[in-house]
Scaffold this active site. Structure first.
Site, PDB file in Angstrom:
ATOM      1  N   PHE A  49       0.857  -1.192   0.000  1.00  0.00           N
ATOM      2  CA  PHE A  49       0.000   0.000   0.000  1.00  0.00           C
ATOM      3  C   PHE A  49       0.887   1.233   0.000  1.00  0.00           C
ATOM      4  O   PHE A  49       1.725   1.412   0.889  1.00  0.00           O
ATOM      5  CB  PHE A  49      -0.911   0.026   1.240  1.00  0.00           C
ATOM      6  CG  PHE A  49      -1.853   1.205   1.238  1.00  0.00           C
ATOM      7  CD1 PHE A  49      -3.104   1.098   0.651  1.00  0.00           C
ATOM      8  CD2 PHE A  49      -1.478   2.423   1.781  1.00  0.00           C
ATOM      9  CE1 PHE A  49      -3.977   2.191   0.605  1.00  0.00           C
ATOM     10  CE2 PHE A  49      -2.341   3.529   1.736  1.00  0.00           C
ATOM     11  CZ  PHE A  49      -3.583   3.403   1.157  1.00  0.00           C
TER      12      PHE A  49
ATOM     13  N   ASP B  22       9.213   2.946   1.703  1.00  0.00           N
ATOM     14  CA  ASP B  22       7.996   3.635   2.140  1.00  0.00           C
ATOM     15  C   ASP B  22       7.793   3.356   3.629  1.00  0.00           C
ATOM     16  O   ASP B  22       7.300   2.307   4.026  1.00  0.00           O
ATOM     17  CB  ASP B  22       6.804   3.131   1.312  1.00  0.00           C
ATOM     18  CG  ASP B  22       5.475   3.748   1.766  1.00  0.00           C
ATOM     19  OD1 ASP B  22       5.413   4.319   2.869  1.00  0.00           O
ATOM     20  OD2 ASP B  22       4.502   3.635   1.002  1.00  0.00           O
TER      21      ASP B  22
ATOM     22  N   LYS C 190       2.742   9.384   8.774  1.00  0.00           N
ATOM     23  CA  LYS C 190       1.768   9.192   9.858  1.00  0.00           C
ATOM     24  C   LYS C 190       2.221   9.638  11.256  1.00  0.00           C
ATOM     25  O   LYS C 190       1.695  10.583  11.816  1.00  0.00           O
ATOM     26  CB  LYS C 190       1.366   7.716   9.922  1.00  0.00           C
ATOM     27  CG  LYS C 190       0.480   7.291   8.760  1.00  0.00           C
ATOM     28  CD  LYS C 190       0.261   5.788   8.813  1.00  0.00           C
ATOM     29  CE  LYS C 190      -0.714   5.294   7.771  1.00  0.00           C
ATOM     30  NZ  LYS C 190      -2.073   5.130   8.292  1.00  0.00           N
TER      31      LYS C 190
ATOM     32  N   THR D 143       2.490  24.927  -4.524  1.00  0.00           N
ATOM     33  CA  THR D 143       2.240  26.187  -3.809  1.00  0.00           C
ATOM     34  C   THR D 143       2.900  26.188  -2.442  1.00  0.00           C
ATOM     35  O   THR D 143       3.581  27.132  -2.071  1.00  0.00           O
ATOM     36  CB  THR D 143       0.730  26.432  -3.645  1.00  0.00           C
ATOM     37  OG1 THR D 143       0.138  26.549  -4.938  1.00  0.00           O
ATOM     38  CG2 THR D 143       0.458  27.709  -2.863  1.00  0.00           C
TER      39      THR D 143
END
Lengths: 494, 494
Positions: free
Chosen positions: B212, B318, B349, B374
């Protein structure tokens, strides 16, 4: 464009008449009693302190596009202060993201609130364990500001995120419609795990030439502003349609512009209906900002609405830059007064620091975990956004922005007559402070931005050779006068 | 796995010996003197107040996956309180996102700081106008916690964002390498605006089965956990490789697991070198969490490192879920002690509420505006992350988590022997509190999660039929005992 300007001007004059006393006082002065009265430039920009600070920052993070390093403690209202002590009138406002000026007391209050502290310290996974005050934050802040016809919001984390989750809602909607009452097939369940059809179907999002919708893989595939944003990054094979290139002044080019928009709409419908993969949604900015501040008329956007309705394609209006008051309406698409509202409106920047989309309830996926992620938004950002919306309403900042925009545009029109070379294609009449013009060359534009800083104004560019204005909603005539003076100095010396 | 567990256990014992006094006192008690001593369940979950609150929330936002509505003002330490007044021991912690427990006083202090208020009110466009304190925030907080070998960070806004900007860095790196010292060709500049090669080249990211990596269009194309995440959303045609399915207990299956990992590595290299488009990067989680808590040995990850080095493919680890201490190392990949560090490590997280990646400087694009948006991160989130890293260090929370994880795993091993049906494939030995096991069926698992709440524990699942533990770093033996009691009650009554 003509039609909407006329209607909105009338409406605005009525509103302004009724509120004349309140609007005539300075809201900037009441928010910021100590706001500087003029810029003050002491060093070259970037100055020595900026250079030293960037060198330090560069050890950890790569910031090759920095103009200067700011001291946000000293910045106030419409003025940004850099680490060299230079005080600049800011008409760029963090790439159109500061709504209420720097260090606005109402936002400071929101930032100090118990709700803010609680949401920062205990950030919830909202999709699984929402907080007990989230409904109120959404209802009283964000939904109270929703455009007519929208009852539903999805909270995301950036403009790109808002656009991509909107794309996902559109793809899920189209697939569910096709699927009808049946469930997923075994083939769909299997193939999607290998990114293959039918589970992961070929489908597309149509966007317009020169548009900007973000920089992640889905949003970047819809972005068509500049090669530097896109080069070397794999993209989905999605279609783009031409966006009108209007001629200015509008009043003198009515027929030509009408033909141009007709041509673009015809081409748009042709691409929409003949593209190699089904088009799930169309995404369009009310003003194509990053790409060069391109405008189109109300009729053009009504045409998009008609064609998307006809083919049951989702219409997404990307108000990441135009949303939250800068165009003289809270939502730029309200200028159009469409026969039926768009399906989704995305926003982010001036709502400060999160992304959202409004949609109609039909766009809600029917099953859990389809539109989902760990955080599903951020209550701390929703608190800031709510405070911004409430201040805008309380102080009529949208009407004020419409008024100062009209004032500024009138003065710029006069300058454009005097210096037609470097204030060409002046655009944004009746669109609040969303005003732009073209310089004679990309080099002149780049130099304009540099010179403006030396003269005390932080200003932004867009597209190939345009200057775009994006001040906060606290920008007033007194600030406009300072800006106009600097603009004239630069173009007069060309 | 065996090798790394042994090495890290030795090291841990040495560290623990040296700090015995400090580690033996309760950090939870010192952070949270009023933390509940036990769960307390008064109503069904979801209870009547949750149902009413969800109905209200549902008017604005669709939250179909909500378990209950939480009162974060009343939640404290390792206990979450819902709006019905139920007090649950929380071993899920906002899908593995709460590092220091609810209402941690150190985070409250950070949330009240002037730096926080300033960054919330004046959110900068960091890529253009960075704040003067950002270098310090990054240097003293985030970079001070960087894994060995990393000198560079990119600040993003979510785990998906961190992974996708890491993908972009990898694609830009590969294209620049191929391009050499030359600039962009005219053909590249033109074709990219239509999403076509060579400007937008066909390239891919390789991920592993059951992994995931997020839910936006690039990250979702790498995600292979569950169909519901992916169905109906167009995906890039990217490759996936098998991830080992180890047999447990590890000690009894050494040879079979070695063969399984060898098979997976061979297949991995074959896919990497023969895929229809060039593979720019490989992304892998240290523990495949959402997909079912699948582990592999140190040798497997060293194999990935060797193969990616051999073919000059970027290796992205990851650590969005595993990062920040939960596995008994600050960064899970530190368990491997690789011959050379990965190229990029992403996290989010438990660093609370933003995404980041560490990388080596070679992965910095050479030109401005290539990696840009931005906001380029969020100083307010970096302040929270810094406070978290500093507390972890000050209170030895990583070592504590390693110790409590060993304690918990030992007790669960005993339970697994007693109830092998519903505590099967117990895994996560030596991996802190990142412990998981399989239930006898998906139904039993779903019911387990429901029953646990009734018995006072908020617990999460993953994969098809697994239970995963993800408590905060303030989880101690006394909390583990409560959890163990509830686990036994459920599996004993099966």
């Amino acid at each position: 464009m003509i039609r909407s300007v006329t209607r909105s001007s009338l409406l605005r004059n009525r509103v302004a008449g009724a509120r004349l006393t309140r609007l005539s006082s300075s809201v900037a002065a009441s928010y910021f009693p100590n706001e500087p009265t003029a810029p003050s430039v002491k060093t070259a920009i970037p100055g020595p302190q900026t250079k030293a600070a960037l060198e330090k920052l560069n050890k950890s993070m790569d910031i090759p596009a920095a103009y200067f390093v700011a001291d946000y403690y000293k910045s106030l209202g419409n003025y940004i202060v850099d680490v060299d002590g230079n005080v600049l009138l800011d008409v760029y406002a963090q790439i159109a993201s500061i709504a209420l000026g720097y260090n606005n007391p109402a936002l400071i209050e929101a930032a100090k609130s118990d709700a803010m502290i609680n949401s920062l310290v205990n950030r919830p996974a909202t999709g699984n364990f929402p907080s007990n005050d989230y409904a109120d934050i959404l209802e009283k802040g964000i939904m109270a500001a929703a455009p007519k016809g929208f009852s539903n919001v999805w909270t995301a984390l950036s403009g790109s995120d808002a656009n991509e989750t909107a794309f996902k809602a559109a793809f899920i909607y189209q697939a569910s419609k096709k699927r009808g009452s049946g469930g997923f097939t075994q083939e769909e369940l299997t193939t999607t795990m290998s990114n293959q059809a039918p589970g992961s179907p070929a489908g597309s999002i149509l966007s317009f030439e020169s548009s900007f919708h973000g920089r992640l893989f889905g949003s970047l595939s819809a972005t068509r502003s500049k090669p530097i944003h896109k080069l070397d990054i794999p993209a989905f094979d999605w279609p783009k349609a031409p966006f009108p290139r209007l001629q200015y002044p509008l009043e003198a080019n009515v027929e030509a512009n009408k033909q141009e928009e007709k041509r673009c709409l015809e081409e748009f419908e042709k691409i929409l209906t003949t593209w190699k993969t089904p088009v799930a949604a169309v995404i369009v900015e009310p003003i194509l900002s990053e790409g060069g501040d391109f405008h189109a008329s109300r009729d053009f956007f009504q045409g998009i609405r008609d064609i998307t309705k006809k083919h049951d394609v989702v219409m997404i209006v990307d108000e990441v830059q135009t949303g939250v008051g800068g165009t003289g309406k809270l939502w730029a698409h309200e200028h159009w007064n469409l026969d039926s509202v768009p399906d989704i409106v995305t926003f982010s920047k001036k709502a400060q620091a999160a992304g959202y989309y409004f949609s109609n309830p039909e766009l809600r996926p029917k099953l859990a975990y389809r539109q989902f992620n760990t955080w599903c938004g951020d209550p701390s950002k929703a608190i800031i956004a709510s405070a911004i919306f409430n201040e805008i309403k309380k102080n009529n900042l949208v009407e004020r922005t419409a008024q100062v925009g009209d004032y500024l545009f009138g003065k710029l029109e006069a300058l454009a007559t005097k210096y037609p070379q470097n204030i060409a294609n002046l655009r944004g009449k009746g669109q609040g402070t969303f005003i732009a013009w073209d310089c004679s060359s990309p080099e002149f534009r780049d130099n304009f931005i540099k010179k403006a800083k030396e003269l005390g104004v932080n200003i932004g560019g867009c597209g190939v050779q345009a200057i775009r204005l994006r001040p906060a909603l606290t920008f007033e005539e007194k600030h406009a006068d300072i800006l106009l003076d600097v603009v004239e100095k630069i173009v007069a010396s060309a």
